[in-house]
Design an enzyme around this catalytic site. Structure first.
Site, PDB file in Angstrom:
ATOM      1  N   ARG A 113       0.723  -1.508   0.268  1.00  0.00           N
ATOM      2  CA  ARG A 113       0.238   0.210   0.344  1.00  0.00           C
ATOM      3  C   ARG A 113       0.708   0.961  -0.026  1.00  0.00           C
ATOM      4  O   ARG A 113       2.260   0.532   0.851  1.00  0.00           O
ATOM      5  CB  ARG A 113      -0.931  -0.061   1.418  1.00  0.00           C
ATOM      6  CG  ARG A 113      -1.837   1.301   1.180  1.00  0.00           C
ATOM      7  CD  ARG A 113      -3.069   0.889   0.476  1.00  0.00           C
ATOM      8  NE  ARG A 113      -4.147   1.740   1.045  1.00  0.00           N
ATOM      9  CZ  ARG A 113      -5.244   2.618   0.027  1.00  0.00           C
ATOM     10  NH1 ARG A 113      -4.945   2.499  -1.080  1.00  0.00           N
ATOM     11  NH2 ARG A 113      -5.969   2.871   0.688  1.00  0.00           N
ATOM     12  N   THR A 403      -9.456  -0.302  -9.785  1.00  0.00           N
ATOM     13  CA  THR A 403      -9.152  -1.029  -8.641  1.00  0.00           C
ATOM     14  C   THR A 403      -9.341  -1.796  -9.792  1.00  0.00           C
ATOM     15  O   THR A 403     -10.227  -2.333 -10.963  1.00  0.00           O
ATOM     16  CB  THR A 403      -9.669  -1.826  -7.952  1.00  0.00           C
ATOM     17  OG1 THR A 403      -9.701  -0.450  -6.702  1.00  0.00           O
ATOM     18  CG2 THR A 403      -8.908  -2.294  -7.005  1.00  0.00           C
ATOM     19  N   GLU A 423      -6.503   3.738  -7.044  1.00  0.00           N
ATOM     20  CA  GLU A 423      -7.790   4.626  -6.386  1.00  0.00           C
ATOM     21  C   GLU A 423      -8.415   5.132  -7.474  1.00  0.00           C
ATOM     22  O   GLU A 423      -9.092   3.864  -7.948  1.00  0.00           O
ATOM     23  CB  GLU A 423      -7.175   5.461  -5.317  1.00  0.00           C
ATOM     24  CG  GLU A 423      -7.726   5.782  -4.183  1.00  0.00           C
ATOM     25  CD  GLU A 423      -9.956   6.315  -4.489  1.00  0.00           C
ATOM     26  OE1 GLU A 423     -10.002   6.537  -3.013  1.00  0.00           O
ATOM     27  OE2 GLU A 423     -10.294   7.065  -5.506  1.00  0.00           O
ATOM     28  N   GLU A 440      -4.294   7.621  -3.937  1.00  0.00           N
ATOM     29  CA  GLU A 440      -5.132   6.944  -2.360  1.00  0.00           C
ATOM     30  C   GLU A 440      -4.474   8.362  -1.496  1.00  0.00           C
ATOM     31  O   GLU A 440      -5.320   7.538  -0.432  1.00  0.00           O
ATOM     32  CB  GLU A 440      -3.774   5.894  -2.760  1.00  0.00           C
ATOM     33  CG  GLU A 440      -3.400   5.023  -3.659  1.00  0.00           C
ATOM     34  CD  GLU A 440      -4.740   3.573  -3.855  1.00  0.00           C
ATOM     35  OE1 GLU A 440      -5.420   4.536  -2.789  1.00  0.00           O
ATOM     36  OE2 GLU A 440      -4.661   3.087  -4.843  1.00  0.00           O
ATOM     37  N   ASP A 443      -8.078   8.613   0.262  1.00  0.00           N
ATOM     38  CA  ASP A 443      -8.804   7.513   0.932  1.00  0.00           C
ATOM     39  C   ASP A 443      -8.225   7.491   2.656  1.00  0.00           C
ATOM     40  O   ASP A 443      -9.106   6.932   3.410  1.00  0.00           O
ATOM     41  CB  ASP A 443      -7.937   6.265   1.205  1.00  0.00           C
ATOM     42  CG  ASP A 443      -7.980   5.140  -0.248  1.00  0.00           C
ATOM     43  OD1 ASP A 443      -8.874   6.310  -1.316  1.00  0.00           O
ATOM     44  OD2 ASP A 443      -7.980   4.130  -0.706  1.00  0.00           O
ATOM     45  N   SER A 467      -8.302   1.201   3.067  1.00  0.00           N
ATOM     46  CA  SER A 467      -8.814   0.823   2.175  1.00  0.00           C
ATOM     47  C   SER A 467     -10.001  -0.438   1.983  1.00  0.00           C
ATOM     48  O   SER A 467      -9.153  -1.409   3.274  1.00  0.00           O
ATOM     49  CB  SER A 467      -7.234  -0.121   0.936  1.00  0.00           C
ATOM     50  OG  SER A 467      -7.702  -0.811   0.031  1.00  0.00           O
ATOM     51  N   SER A 468     -10.599  -0.626   1.068  1.00  0.00           N
ATOM     52  CA  SER A 468     -11.736  -1.637   0.841  1.00  0.00           C
ATOM     53  C   SER A 468     -11.041  -2.927   0.406  1.00  0.00           C
ATOM     54  O   SER A 468     -12.146  -3.664   0.167  1.00  0.00           O
ATOM     55  CB  SER A 468     -12.923  -0.772   0.788  1.00  0.00           C
ATOM     56  OG  SER A 468     -13.529   0.122   1.128  1.00  0.00           O
ATOM     57  N   GLY A 488     -14.272  -1.749  -6.959  1.00  0.00           N
ATOM     58  CA  GLY A 488     -15.171  -1.160  -6.762  1.00  0.00           C
ATOM     59  C   GLY A 488     -15.385  -0.861  -4.864  1.00  0.00           C
ATOM     60  O   GLY A 488     -16.552  -0.313  -4.915  1.00  0.00           O
ATOM     61  N   GLY A 489     -14.022   0.085  -4.911  1.00  0.00           N
ATOM     62  CA  GLY A 489     -14.490   1.304  -3.785  1.00  0.00           C
ATOM     63  C   GLY A 489     -14.580   0.505  -2.469  1.00  0.00           C
ATOM     64  O   GLY A 489     -14.001  -0.678  -2.473  1.00  0.00           O
TER      65      GLY A 489
END
Length: 582
Positions: A113, A403, A423, A440, A443, A467-468, A488-489
């Protein structure tokens, strides 16, 4: 096998691989989304790749055919996605890898990340009055760019697990970047849709637009010699070619000189960047262990919360055609998202009740808040078991859906489940040396405190934004059973949880589970996928008390099921991805 430059005909052939590669596919469930390209379950014996673009899937498959392993194929697949799907992921972004090491029978995870620059202040996304900036005012330009992690993740995992020579993994992508690839329908649509923001910066404008300013269209052959040169340097000199010298200097200069919205990224941020190997987050569900990436990823914790809460209800008997099933799943998700907003962040910076959040007794208590047939009016965070107390306030960050996820299983039984991102679509819209730079940092929560209490996911120097992303490996009897994930966020969590429920509770094969129309809840209003049979549930769900929104829920689920006898691969009909196996 030598990689050969694919013609338009070859590209179109690739896009139909999922539908034609294996005629032994099972029928698709009647609940399948209408109006989508029908994709069939693909079966194989030795290995399989599922990825979001046919060219990337084929590139990874070719590496496996050449004797490479899952980590080798991961590198080539990701590099190819960065070329042909630049809006979603690439070497200017970050990634989470969940990996099963077959030799040592061990599951581990790697955190690639992005990190916040050391010069970033908690007020980076606030105006002169201390108010949060408008989202796109923060995104577009250098302010939102974090230190990229993908290249170091690829390099370090290859050093540990790779089989083929590092340079060999770059060759097919370099070749295609020089010879050109055909712009896909999805990429063309996104270029046109984001034309105003995407054309603000010279290098991005020159790459995606014609000299007259019009967006390049589907079918155009797009060449990227700058990306080829970047990959050649990394192939020759390893990760140092990216984190030191000209490439890093160019990234820093691009970020800091971005007209109208400069950032604070510096060479020091590249010098100190580290990929972190972390313990996976695993939770028992039915006869499985659902395993994924821990904080700063919220995906595994939140997916596992949803699944465990729903175990208190008889979803299996109710089935997918009962509005009651969807109400329980939606309410479980709402409760899980309340905990996510309150507690989940980079645990290197913020104390977290990580194990408490997936404690079975705690989640049974949360399940008691759900009444079948009556929607939860609202949901607040619970009080999970914790080593010590800390007062925090709910997060307010936005995470938008651009993503990419892919899975790989090799002949030796190694398994890759990896989700990578820049992102937002096209990230910061800044481009240098042939690749897009991430956004990013947006976020993070734009606010740092609320009602005098700190927000867990606030921006801090060196911190990784929450992050998801939810790359997942499911274990059964301590062996890999499935690899799955999605873009898909923040909706990634619902997409993955729903597919797991559809397969394990409702008996669907993984293609049927992925095809199933989406119904989900994150923050209160219930989302139903438009143009699908799920719309039939709208009146009944509204009677239960939900506010219902009908709209596009464009998942990109990819999955591989691992049986003793065979592998089964599935790709989401909502995207261009395919499964290829042998």
């Amino acid at each position: 096998m030598q990689w050969k430059h694919p013609s338009l005909a070859t590209f179109l052939l690739f896009t139909s691989i999922a539908a034609h590669a294996n005629q032994a596919a099972d029928s698709v469930a009647p609940e399948q989304s209408s109006g989508l390209e029908k994709k069939q379950l693909v079966k194989a014996k030795d290995w399989m790749v599922t990825a979001a673009n046919p060219l990337a899937t084929q590139a990874g498959a070719d590496i496996l055919k050449q004797g490479g392993n899952a980590i080798d194929a991961m590198i080539t697949t990701q590099l190819m996605l960065g070329l042909v799907e630049p809006q979603s992921s690439g070497i200017g972004g970050g990634a989470f890898l969940v990996y099963w090491d077959a030799k040592n029978n061990k599951l581990t995870t790697y955190d690639g990340r992005e990190t916040a620059p050391l010069a970033a202040t908690p007020q980076l996304f606030q105006d002169e009055n201390g108010q949060p900036m408008q989202f796109y005012d923060a995104v577009v330009g250098g302010r939102s760019v974090g230190t990229p992690g993908v290249v170091k993740l690829m390099w370090e995992t290859h050093q540990k697990y790779g089989k083929l020579e590092w340079k060999q993994l770059f060759k097919p992508v370099i070749t295609l970047a020089l010879e050109g690839f055909v712009i896909s329908p999805r990429l063309a649509t996104l270029i046109a849709k984001d034309g105003e923001r995407l054309s603000r910066f010279p290098e991005t404008r020159a790459y995606f637009f014609n000299p007259d300013g019009s967006p390049k269209k589907q079918g155009t052959v797009l060449k990227n010699p700058a990306y080829a040169a970047t990959l050649t340097a990394i192939a020759e000199h390893g990760a140092d070619a990216f984190y030191k010298g000209k490439i890093a200097a160019d990234i820093v200069n691009t970020v800091r000189s971005a007209q109208g919205n400069p950032g604070v990224l510096a060479q020091e941020d590249f010098d100190i960047y580290k990929v972190k190997q972390r313990q996976p987050i695993c939770s028992a569900y039915q006869n499985y262990d659902i395993c994924g990436m821990g904080p700063p990823a919220s995906g595994a914790l939140t997916v596992n919360q949803i699944l465990t809460i729903t175990e208190s209800f008889n979803l299996k008997a109710w089935g997918p055609n009962s509005a009651k099933s969807w109400q329980v799943i939606a309410d479980a998700s709402l409760l899980a998202f309340a905990d996510r907003g309150m507690y989940m962040a980079d645990e290197d910076f913020v104390p977290m009740p990580t194990q408490g959040l997936i404690n079975a007794d705690y989640l049974k208590q949360r399940a008691k808040l759900i009444t079948p047939g009556k929607a939860l009016a609202n949901a607040s965070a619970g009080s999970p078991p914790w080593d010590y107390a800390r007062q925090q306030n709910p997060d307010e960050s936005i995470e938008l859906p651009s993503t990419s996820h892919f899975n790989i299983v090799d002949k030796q039984g190694n398994v890759v489940s990896m989700t990578a991102s820049v992102e937002n679509a096209f990230g910061s819209r800044l481009m240098t040396n042939g690749f897009i730079l991430n956004n990013e940092l947006t976020d993070f929560s734009f606010n740092t405190h609320s009602s005098g209490n700190p927000i867990a996911n606030r921006l801090e120097p060196g911190k990784r934004p929450r992050s998801s992303m939810a790359p997942t490996i499911i274990l059964k009897d301590d062996k890999p059973y499935m690899a799955i994930g999605s873009p898909g966020g923040s909706r990634i969590i619902g997409y993955v949880a729903q597919a797991i429920i559809a397969h394990t509770q409702w008996g669907m094969d993984i293609q049927q589970a992925i095809d199933l129309p989406h119904i989900m809840n994150r923050f209160g209003p219930l989302d139903i996928e438009q143009g699908t049979s799920a719309e039939q549930f709208k009146p009944e769900l509204e009677k239960m008390g939900f506010e219902v929104n009908v709209g596009d829920l464009n998942s990109g689920l990819h999955a591989i099921l691992i049986n003793d006898q065979q592998l089964e691969g599935a790709a989401d009909p909502r995207r261009e991805g395919v499964a290829i196996g042998q």
